[in-house]
Design a protein around this motif. Sequence first.
Motif, PDB file in Angstrom:
ATOM      1  N   MET A 138       0.808  -1.064  -0.004  1.00 12.83           N
ATOM      2  CA  MET A 138       0.145   0.087   0.096  1.00 12.83           C
ATOM      3  C   MET A 138       0.889   1.191  -0.165  1.00 12.83           C
ATOM      4  O   MET A 138       2.129   1.093   0.677  1.00 12.83           O
ATOM      5  N   TRP A 141      -5.265  -2.387  -3.597  1.00 11.38           N
ATOM      6  CA  TRP A 141      -4.206  -1.245  -2.863  1.00 11.38           C
ATOM      7  C   TRP A 141      -2.728  -1.430  -3.316  1.00 11.38           C
ATOM      8  O   TRP A 141      -2.122  -0.214  -3.183  1.00 11.38           O
ATOM      9  N   ASN A 142      -2.129  -2.282  -3.995  1.00  7.10           N
ATOM     10  CA  ASN A 142      -1.120  -2.359  -4.648  1.00  7.10           C
ATOM     11  C   ASN A 142      -0.936  -1.843  -6.192  1.00  7.10           C
ATOM     12  O   ASN A 142       0.084  -1.573  -6.733  1.00  7.10           O
ATOM     13  N   ASP A 180      -1.833   5.167  -5.700  1.00  3.04           N
ATOM     14  CA  ASP A 180      -0.813   6.066  -5.262  1.00  3.04           C
ATOM     15  C   ASP A 180      -1.125   7.303  -5.550  1.00  3.04           C
ATOM     16  O   ASP A 180      -1.326   8.010  -6.680  1.00  3.04           O
TER      17      ASP A 180
END
Length: 176
Positions: free
Chosen positions: A1, A71-72, A77
């Motif tokens: 994350m 979330w990755n 981001d």
Amino acid sequence: MFDGLPEDCLSTLPSSGTLILIKRGEKGYYPFSWESGDVARNREIADNYNRQRNISSAQEQAMLVGSMMGWNFPGADPRRYEEAQTVNGYRVLDRCRVGKNEIVLAFDPQAVQPYVTWRASAHSNYQDMYWGHYFTESSDAAGDYQQRIAEERLSLQERQESHPLPGPKKERGEER
């Protein structure tokens, strides 16, 4: 994350304008009790809520993408949105360069099909997008994005194998 994400934020559903709560690290979203039934009012509520908590629009966009795509996923981001590129009203969420081509994933909450993957080439400095695949669901767009990247990599590998670069010249007397 990624760093810089708030614990939660409000946003609106791209497909309907419904007011939603997004919690960092959790897949999906929660309907929010302040839902007004009016798309513009819901946007105003989300903006005010986030502003009071010092949540930027970049953080909100990253939270929305993270909740939908994982979330990755690079689009989770918030730094990606601080100077995000927009193409034909679509905000670029991610781009992956393979050889002299690039595959692009973009999102426009106002579009009938809000997700798109495009191809761009070095000859246009990666600015002209073409061969668009349009989707209503984020998961379909994410799958297509990954598939197009894999296909582009395979195509590049096949081109390299069929036209290998010459190796170093051998000196007289060396094994050939």
